[in-house]
Design a protein around this motif. Structure first.
Motif, short mmCIF file in Angstrom:
data_model
loop_
_atom_site.label_atom_id
_atom_site.label_comp_id
_atom_site.label_asym_id
_atom_site.label_seq_id
_atom_site.Cartn_x
_atom_site.Cartn_y
_atom_site.Cartn_z
N LYS A 4 1.04 -0.67 -0.25
CA LYS A 4 -0.34 0.30 0.23
C LYS A 4 0.51 1.22 0.37
CE LYS A 4 -4.73 1.72 1.97
NZ LYS A 4 -5.22 1.63 3.17
N ASN A 5 0.41 2.02 -0.58
CA ASN A 5 0.68 3.29 -1.08
C ASN A 5 0.19 4.69 -0.73
OD1 ASN A 5 2.72 6.27 -1.34
ND2 ASN A 5 2.99 5.20 -2.76
N ASN A 6 -0.19 5.22 0.85
CA ASN A 6 -1.04 6.17 0.82
C ASN A 6 -1.04 7.27 -0.03
OD1 ASN A 6 -1.68 4.74 3.04
ND2 ASN A 6 0.11 5.37 5.04
N LEU A 7 0.02 7.82 -0.40
CA LEU A 7 -0.04 8.63 -1.53
C LEU A 7 -0.26 8.87 -3.27
CD1 LEU A 7 4.10 9.89 -0.83
CD2 LEU A 7 2.20 10.53 0.07
N VAL A 8 -0.79 7.55 -3.74
CA VAL A 8 -1.51 7.61 -4.22
C VAL A 8 -2.68 6.67 -4.08
CG1 VAL A 8 -1.15 5.58 -5.78
CG2 VAL A 8 0.55 6.11 -5.27
N THR A 9 -3.59 8.13 -3.55
CA THR A 9 -5.02 7.73 -3.88
C THR A 9 -5.81 8.31 -4.19
OG1 THR A 9 -5.11 9.71 -1.48
CG2 THR A 9 -4.60 7.33 -1.76
N TRP A 10 -7.22 8.28 -4.24
CA TRP A 10 -7.54 9.37 -5.35
C TRP A 10 -9.43 9.42 -5.24
CZ3 TRP A 10 -5.94 5.27 -8.05
CH2 TRP A 10 -6.61 4.69 -8.86
N ASP A 11 -10.96 9.72 -5.58
CA ASP A 11 -11.32 9.75 -5.63
C ASP A 11 -12.49 8.93 -6.58
OD1 ASP A 11 -14.18 9.77 -4.75
OD2 ASP A 11 -14.22 11.63 -4.04
N ARG A 13 -14.81 9.38 -7.43
CA ARG A 13 -16.30 9.70 -8.26
C ARG A 13 -15.79 11.13 -9.10
NH1 ARG A 13 -19.56 11.53 -2.44
NH2 ARG A 13 -16.87 11.56 -1.54
N ASP A 14 -14.23 11.49 -9.35
CA ASP A 14 -14.11 12.15 -9.49
C ASP A 14 -13.70 12.17 -10.93
OD1 ASP A 14 -14.29 14.25 -7.17
OD2 ASP A 14 -12.70 13.89 -6.35
N PHE A 15 -13.56 10.91 -10.70
CA PHE A 15 -12.72 10.88 -12.11
C PHE A 15 -13.46 9.27 -13.00
CE2 PHE A 15 -9.09 11.75 -9.04
CZ PHE A 15 -8.22 12.61 -9.90
N CYS A 16 -15.06 9.74 -13.08
CA CYS A 16 -16.05 8.82 -13.95
C CYS A 16 -15.61 7.05 -13.13
CB CYS A 16 -15.70 8.33 -15.41
SG CYS A 16 -15.41 10.21 -15.91
N ASN A 17 -15.94 7.31 -12.12
CA ASN A 17 -16.56 5.95 -11.09
C ASN A 17 -15.21 4.66 -11.56
OD1 ASN A 17 -18.93 7.28 -9.61
ND2 ASN A 17 -20.01 6.74 -11.40
N ILE A 18 -14.27 5.58 -11.99
CA ILE A 18 -13.04 4.53 -12.28
C ILE A 18 -11.85 4.25 -10.49
CG2 ILE A 18 -10.16 4.31 -13.18
CD1 ILE A 18 -11.34 5.72 -14.92
N SER A 19 -11.75 2.95 -10.45
CA SER A 19 -11.66 2.85 -8.87
C SER A 19 -10.40 2.05 -8.91
CB SER A 19 -12.94 1.81 -7.93
OG SER A 19 -12.69 0.55 -8.43
N LYS A 20 -9.32 1.58 -10.23
CA LYS A 20 -8.58 1.18 -10.22
C LYS A 20 -8.04 0.74 -11.55
CE LYS A 20 -10.29 -3.23 -9.37
NZ LYS A 20 -9.66 -4.14 -8.64
N VAL A 21 -6.77 0.89 -11.69
CA VAL A 21 -5.88 1.10 -12.69
C VAL A 21 -5.33 0.04 -13.31
CG1 VAL A 21 -6.90 3.66 -13.59
CG2 VAL A 21 -4.74 2.62 -12.03
N VAL A 51 -1.52 -3.50 -10.81
CA VAL A 51 -3.78 -3.24 -10.42
C VAL A 51 -3.26 -1.61 -9.01
CG1 VAL A 51 -5.54 -3.39 -10.49
CG2 VAL A 51 -4.37 -4.56 -12.00
N VAL A 52 -3.63 -1.06 -9.91
CA VAL A 52 -3.75 -0.17 -8.24
C VAL A 52 -5.16 0.55 -7.86
CG1 VAL A 52 -2.90 1.94 -7.76
CG2 VAL A 52 -1.45 1.19 -9.33
N THR A 53 -5.89 0.20 -6.95
CA THR A 53 -6.84 0.94 -6.75
C THR A 53 -7.23 2.32 -5.96
OG1 THR A 53 -6.92 -0.77 -4.26
CG2 THR A 53 -8.00 -1.53 -5.79
N HIS A 54 -8.07 2.67 -5.95
CA HIS A 54 -7.57 4.63 -5.42
C HIS A 54 -7.64 4.53 -3.65
CE1 HIS A 54 -11.83 3.64 -2.70
NE2 HIS A 54 -11.98 2.28 -3.95
#
Length: 221
Positions: A4-11, A13-21, A51-54
């Protein structure tokens, strides 16, 4: 591997409901691991993605093929069992910065490993255990995870091609020695048996493993 990397997070809802990339593995920091028993070059898959999750969780599966050293005890060959260790560690980060933990229990990993293990080879995968320990090097401590792999040799090939012919030669030798035949015929049979034993010894020398301090009992009898 998961971390886990606490610096790589996002919401989302702000990105078309994309939760993982899925991103290349070298985009962000990933824990470097070393196999302590490794010899030779390591062959890994070219699909190095993570694979990175939000919430900052990273998950990567990187298959690789590695050749490791393993001490063999072949005294009971070909009915022997072997235990080999595969130790993973990261000597770039001490235990204060990086701690490795197993995600699954040993029994679950054994079941998964058996499903991937080749079933038509010489060895039969029997057990898997995991040991987590900390090793000190100079004034630093590092986390090491050791996978203890137990294997059992399939002896049917050696029984058919080695043990049974050897027993047949010895039985034939005894039958000729105590049989009611002339001395000349006994000599001829003995010469044929000696030649057969010599050929079997050559085959035995190619079949028996040599990487052991104790020779196998079948080779010294």
């Amino acid at each position: 591997q998961e971390w886990k990397n606490n610096l790589v997070t996002w919401d989302p809802r702000d990105f078309c409901n994309i939760s993982k990339v899925a991103l290349p593995l070298d985009t962000y920091w990933s824990p470097p691991l070393f196999i302590l028993e490794e010899v030779g070059d390591q062959k890994s898959s070219k699909l190095e993605y993570s694979v990175v999750t939000h919430d900052g969780s990273f998950n990567t599966t990187l298959p690789f093929q590695v050749t490791v050293t393993c001490g063999l005890k072949i005294l009971r060959f070909p009915f022997d069992t072997q235990t080999c260790n595969v130790s993973a560690a990261s000597f770039l980060y001490p235990v204060t910065d990086l701690v490795m933990k197993k995600k699954r229990a040993a029994a679950e990993m054994k079941k998964i490993s058996q499903s991937y293990f080749l079933t038509d080879g010489e060895w039969r995968f029997t057990n898997l255990s995991i040991i987590e320990h900390i090793e000190g090097i100079e004034d630093m401590q590092f986390c090491i995870m050791t996978f203890v792999i137990s294997m059992e040799r399939r002896p049917i090939l050696y029984v058919l091609n080695l043990i049974l012919p050897t027993c047949a030669l010895y039985l034939l030798d005894m039958a000729v020695l105590f049989g009611p035949i002339s001395l000349e015929e006994k000599v001829n049979f003995q010469i044929a048996i000696i030649l057969g034993s010599s050929m079997l010894a050559v085959i035995l020398n190619n079949m028996l493993p040599t990487s052991s301090n104790e020779p196998p009992m079948i080779g010294t009898s």
